[in-house]
Design a protein around this motif. Structure first.
Motif, short mmCIF file in Angstrom:
data_model
loop_
_atom_site.label_atom_id
_atom_site.label_comp_id
_atom_site.label_asym_id
_atom_site.label_seq_id
_atom_site.Cartn_x
_atom_site.Cartn_y
_atom_site.Cartn_z
N GLN A 295 0.85 -1.18 0.00
CA GLN A 295 0.00 0.00 0.00
C GLN A 295 0.89 1.24 0.00
O GLN A 295 1.83 1.33 0.81
CB GLN A 295 -0.92 0.02 1.23
N LEU A 296 0.62 2.17 -0.88
CA LEU A 296 1.33 3.44 -0.95
C LEU A 296 0.36 4.54 -0.52
O LEU A 296 -0.70 4.73 -1.13
CB LEU A 296 1.83 3.70 -2.36
N ARG A 307 3.50 0.64 2.96
CA ARG A 307 3.17 -0.30 4.03
C ARG A 307 2.99 -1.69 3.43
O ARG A 307 2.31 -1.88 2.43
CB ARG A 307 1.90 0.13 4.76
N TRP A 308 3.65 -2.66 4.07
CA TRP A 308 3.50 -4.07 3.70
C TRP A 308 3.31 -4.84 5.00
O TRP A 308 4.26 -5.11 5.71
CB TRP A 308 4.73 -4.57 2.94
N SER A 315 8.34 8.73 4.95
CA SER A 315 7.79 9.12 3.65
C SER A 315 8.89 9.60 2.69
O SER A 315 9.91 10.11 3.12
CB SER A 315 6.75 10.24 3.80
N SER A 316 8.56 9.47 1.37
CA SER A 316 9.58 9.74 0.36
C SER A 316 8.94 10.29 -0.91
O SER A 316 7.91 9.79 -1.36
CB SER A 316 10.32 8.44 0.05
N PRO A 317 9.55 11.32 -1.53
CA PRO A 317 9.07 11.80 -2.83
C PRO A 317 9.14 10.71 -3.90
O PRO A 317 8.32 10.69 -4.82
CB PRO A 317 10.01 12.96 -3.14
N LEU A 318 10.12 9.82 -3.81
CA LEU A 318 10.23 8.74 -4.78
C LEU A 318 9.02 7.82 -4.72
O LEU A 318 8.48 7.40 -5.76
CB LEU A 318 11.52 7.95 -4.53
#
Length: 675
Positions: A295-296, A307-308, A315-318
């Protein structure tokens, strides 16, 4: 239990949307029977992009799946209707305001609704929740609260921070429910975390988990504690033959997974394979969903965290760019292929399927039936009794809606004469399909016709059925053809087309543009929201306008309904035997349905439009436009209408009263010709 009969797809969730996409791309896989999708709206919102919609990152069109267009491409009929329940023993799906549907096989993908308990607006169903947010203001100093600390609650409150940079926001959770990493993200976003159960009386949104719609359990289906329908590994509902379930409304009993769009998407392929097999009496394939899914979840600053299961990253811009790429790719898969856009235009349906004016007039002259055209005929010996006939090939794939539209269109001929409809008879031609499917098509069609007559206190007094000998279209419901003979009486002398007088005001009762909207829909050019808005107007009966007009009946001099020949063609019928009259039209006042002008500007038009353009000759003589016309206006003037407006010629006194107290708009006036 009987497997004969239609395959009904109840609900337009992600599983069914992907199923339709599969059949659109591979028509050979679609079951060889009538397939019908029933959903309360003509669009479905992709859940993965809803937080972006709330945040203002996306416009609604960017995440709306056009179910009607998708059904057209897949050869599936579409019904916009509210599902109320089902009777598995009788194989009936119950709908609000129309007859129940019999099914041979049924697939449930109706989504879920929010669990309630606390005060607030539930996030599901989405449409009222989004409307509630639209009513809120970002400058309101009163805090707005999101209740629920699951992924949905966190993502929604972060989306609201992006939408409302300054408004105080709160997230209500249970103590110890949020991990430290999430608390830091919320703190950075200036979102207050409320860890108590004190009732909140301010504006709030409930993201407190979901449950299946109540009618699933009320119909006797086996459900779990969340009201989700229990299925086996084949996605068949337990102890309920002929019924499948997937998405948020269903759960595999031996492999339960959370209600999430991720699992609805994953279930689409095994559901498709098993529905295709079931309709051919072939063995089904079991499906074992994976235990976890990625889940993003977006934040408010162009970043996302992953999340897995219990594992989190970000958190990340990528990760945000990855999420956007996945979401845009998902939606791109539902776009109309370029090859279909470039294909030769198909012949239009509805009243756009009528014979062009020129060969019609020539044929009538040869058999000495020419003369002044009128909308209805007086019965010999009964000057106030009128009769008319109308009909056309199915405009839409929903037989109930098609019956209603055809009946409204036919009744309009009598309304244009000032007559109330008292009775009707119908001839219905059914496609060459199984007897069970023919019965269902006939039931729905007759009910649609009756819905119009009942509103007017009129009766369906008889009719005739036939079976087509032409090739059956896909879906078969497009092979239904209806002809209606309508009867009525006028309390005084009927209005004629030819009664136009100098000084009359010309009024119109509703917009134009149905021809181009439906032509555009056949190629995927028409926006779902525009076609839906037009259909809402088209399905409203105009018989109530007669009640409004009656007190000023003496001021009404002529009337017609604008149908297949367009505004200019039918206005020409009013003028053809009145050489002493000219008409001045105000092009800027002529109303058009939303989206129609844009389609004209893209060179979209109805297949009847080329012959209707012969009516442009009136612009060189008896009809004058106040302003130089645009190309789009010229096309609008000859666009063929189904369930089109009434065009009324009346005194200025009557015009003032009607335009102030009804839907009427003045678009022009008549004057004496000079020279």
């Amino acid at each position: 239990m009987n497997s004969a009969g239609p395959l009904l797809l109840a609900g337009g969730g992600h599983s069914h949307a992907l199923l339709l996409k599969r059949w659109a791309m591979q028509p050979r896989l679609r079951p060889d029977r009538l397939v019908v999708l029933i959903n309360r709206c003509c669009t479905a919102l992709y859940s993965g992009m809803v937080p972006g919609l709330i945040a203002g990152v996306y416009q609604r069109d960017e995440l709306a799946i056009d179910l009607r267009q998708l059904c057209d491409r897949a050869g599936v009929a579409f019904m916009a209707a509210e599902i109320q329940g089902l009777e598995p023993g009788q194989q009936l799906l119950h709908l609000h305001g129309r007859p129940s549907l019999h099914y041979g096989w049924l697939s449930l993908n109706v989504g879920a609704i929010s669990r309630t308990g606390a005060a607030g607006i539930p996030i599901k169903p989405l449409e009222p929740a989004l409307a509630f947010l639209d009513q809120q203001s970002g400058s309101d100093p009163q805090p707005f609260r999101v209740i629920g600390a699951g992924a949905a609650g966190v993502e929604v409150v972060l989306a609201l921070r992006r939408r409302w940079p300054q408004r105080p926001l709160q997230l209500q959770v249970r103590p110890g429910q949020l991990p430290d990493a999430l608390q830091r993200i919320l703190q950075d976003a200036r979102i207050a975390v409320i860890q108590n159960d004190v009732p909140w009386e301010g504006p709030s949104l409930l993201c407190t988990g979901s449950r299946g719609p109540a009618w699933l359990a009320n119909s006797g289906l086996p459900v779990n504690e969340q009201g989700r329908v229990q299925t086996d590994q084949y996605l068949q509902v337990k102890s309920t033959p002929r019924v499948f379930a997937s998405g948020d409304c269903g759960v595999i009993s031996d492999a339960p997974r959370a209600a999430s769009g991720v699992w609805a998407v994953r279930a689409a392929r095994p559901l498709a394979i098993n529905l295709e097999a079931a309709c051919q009496d072939k063995p089904l394939r079991p499906w074992q969903p994976q235990r976890q899914a990625l889940q993003l979840i977006g934040t408010h600053q162009n970043a996302a965290w992953a999340r897995w299961g219990h594992w989190r990253l970000g958190s990340s811009p990528l990760l945000w760019r990855l999420k956007q790429r996945i979401d845009h790719a998902f939606m791109a898969g539902f776009q109309q292929p370029a090859a279909m856009d470039a294909a030769a235009p198909m012949a239009c349906r509805g009243c756009a399927a009528k014979l062009p004016a020129q060969p019609l007039a020539a044929a009538l002259e040869r058999v000495e039936l020419g003369g002044q055209p009128e909308d209805a005929a007086r019965l010999p010996g009964h000057q106030n009794l009128l009769q008319s006939m109308d009909g056309f090939p199915a405009l839409v794939s929903d037989p109930w809606l098609n019956g209603r539209l055809t009946a409204l269109h036919a009744c309009s001929d009598l309304w244009a004469c000032g007559a109330a409809v008292s009775s009707a008879m119908t001839t219905i031609t059914l496609p060459l399909v199984s007897a069970k499917e023919q019965k269902e098509l006939l039931v729905q069609t007759l009910a649609g016709i009756r819905s119009v007559l009942d509103e007017q206190g009129a009766e369906l007094i008889g009719g005739h059925t036939m079976e087509s000998r032409s090739a059956t279209p896909v879906p078969a419901s497009l092979g239904v053809q209806i002809t209606l003979t309508v009867n009525g009486d006028s309390p005084q002398s009927p209005w004629l087309k030819s009664g136009l007088q100098p000084g009359d005001a010309l009024l119109i009762s509703r917009p134009l543009g149905t021809g181009v909207l439906f032509a555009g829909a056949m190629s995927g050019a028409t926006k779902a929201v525009d076609l839906d808005a037009a259909l809402q107007t088209m399905t409203c009966s105009q018989h109530t306008l007669l009640e409004q007009i009656e007190p000023m009946r003496d001021g009404i001099h002529a009337c017609t309904d604008i149908t297949g020949f367009g505004l200019l063609g039918h206005l020409g019928e009013m003028l053809q035997n009145n050489p002493g009259l000219n008409v001045l039209l105000d092009g800027s006042a002529i109303p058009a349905y939303r989206g129609a002008v844009e389609l004209f500007e893209r060179s979209v038009s109805s297949s009847l439009a080329p012959s209707n353009r012969n009516a442009w000759r009136w612009l060189e003589g008896a009809v004058e436009l106040q302003q130089p016309p645009s190309a789009a206006l010229l096309e609008l003037l000859v666009d063929p209408q189904t369930c089109g407006p009434l065009l009324l010629a009346c005194s200025n006194e009557a015009a003032t009263e009607l335009t102030q107290n009804g839907p009427w708009l003045q678009i022009g006036s008549a004057k004496a010709a000079h020279g």
